[in-house]
Design an enzyme around this catalytic site. Structure first.
Site, PDB file in Angstrom:
ATOM      1  N   CYS A  13      -1.775   9.502  -0.989  1.00  0.00           N
ATOM      2  CA  CYS A  13      -1.253   8.130  -0.882  1.00  0.00           C
ATOM      3  C   CYS A  13       0.166   8.014  -1.415  1.00  0.00           C
ATOM      4  CB  CYS A  13      -2.171   7.137  -1.602  1.00  0.00           C
ATOM      5  SG  CYS A  13      -3.807   6.940  -0.848  1.00  0.00           S
ATOM      6  N   ARG A  14       0.312   7.958  -2.726  1.00  0.00           N
ATOM      7  CA  ARG A  14       1.607   7.642  -3.337  1.00  0.00           C
ATOM      8  C   ARG A  14       2.617   8.770  -3.243  1.00  0.00           C
ATOM      9  NH1 ARG A  14      -0.671   6.127  -9.054  1.00  0.00           N
ATOM     10  NH2 ARG A  14      -2.006   7.853  -8.424  1.00  0.00           N
ATOM     11  N   SER A  15       2.254   9.977  -3.654  1.00  0.00           N
ATOM     12  CA  SER A  15       3.251  11.049  -3.661  1.00  0.00           C
ATOM     13  C   SER A  15       3.694  11.480  -2.269  1.00  0.00           C
ATOM     14  CB  SER A  15       2.797  12.240  -4.510  1.00  0.00           C
ATOM     15  OG  SER A  15       1.586  12.789  -4.067  1.00  0.00           O
ATOM     16  N   ASP A 122       3.822   1.864 -13.968  1.00  0.00           N
ATOM     17  CA  ASP A 122       3.027   2.708 -13.077  1.00  0.00           C
ATOM     18  C   ASP A 122       2.997   2.170 -11.661  1.00  0.00           C
ATOM     19  OD1 ASP A 122       2.346   4.346 -15.229  1.00  0.00           O
ATOM     20  OD2 ASP A 122       0.485   3.265 -15.635  1.00  0.00           O
TER      21      ASP A 122
END
Length: 156
Positions: A13-15, A122
């Protein structure tokens, strides 16, 4: 060559979103011959898989190329091979610092360290929250500021 690694939990997802967005920013700046971008996860659940469909949808919506991105797990060698290691949250940061131990190579940051006006430290995990739009906005701002930081720090 400046090497940049984005790290989240599962690398779906994020990376990978940050990898694709940052790679796009680098390419648009004409620096893709000077900056290499990759991503990895601290966990091993998704090794070899493509990014989450929510990540792919938001990248497609914003016309950001995500070809050839597949999940992998971060390893000790990454902590010496990469100059800038960018964690998505405190948990990722803690895991990276434990893996790093006394190794002094590669600087480890959180992505939102580069967004002074951020209301949180975060980047939330959209795998759990479902909010890929919010994460994309954070990633986009963080990546733009990271590139500015690297250009200044590396004189490029």
């Amino acid at each position: 060559m400046v090497n940049v690694l984005f790290v989240c939990l599962g690398n779906i997802c994020r990376s990978p979103m940050a990898e694709a967005v940052f790679r796009n920013e680098v390419k648009e700046a004409g620096l893709d011959h000077l900056i290499y971008t990759d991503s990895a996860g601290t966990g091993n659940w998704h090794i070899g898989k493509r990014p989450h469909e929510g990540t792919l949808e938001i990248l497609d919506k914003n016309q950001v190329d995500h070809t050839k991105i597949t999940a992998r797990q971060v390893g000790e060698k990454d902590l010496t091979d990469f100059d800038y290691i960018i964690a998505m949250d405190a948990s990722n940061l803690g895991n990276l610092n434990r893996l790093k131990g006394s190794n002094k190579s590669g600087e480890i940051f959180r992505l939102l360290d580069f967004v002074p006006e951020a209301i949180t430290e975060d980047v939330p995990d959209p795998y759990f929250t479902g909010n890929f739009n919010e994460v994309y906005e954070m990633v986009e701002k963080g990546c733009a500021n990271l590139l500015t930081y690297i250009r200044k720090n590396e004189n490029i």
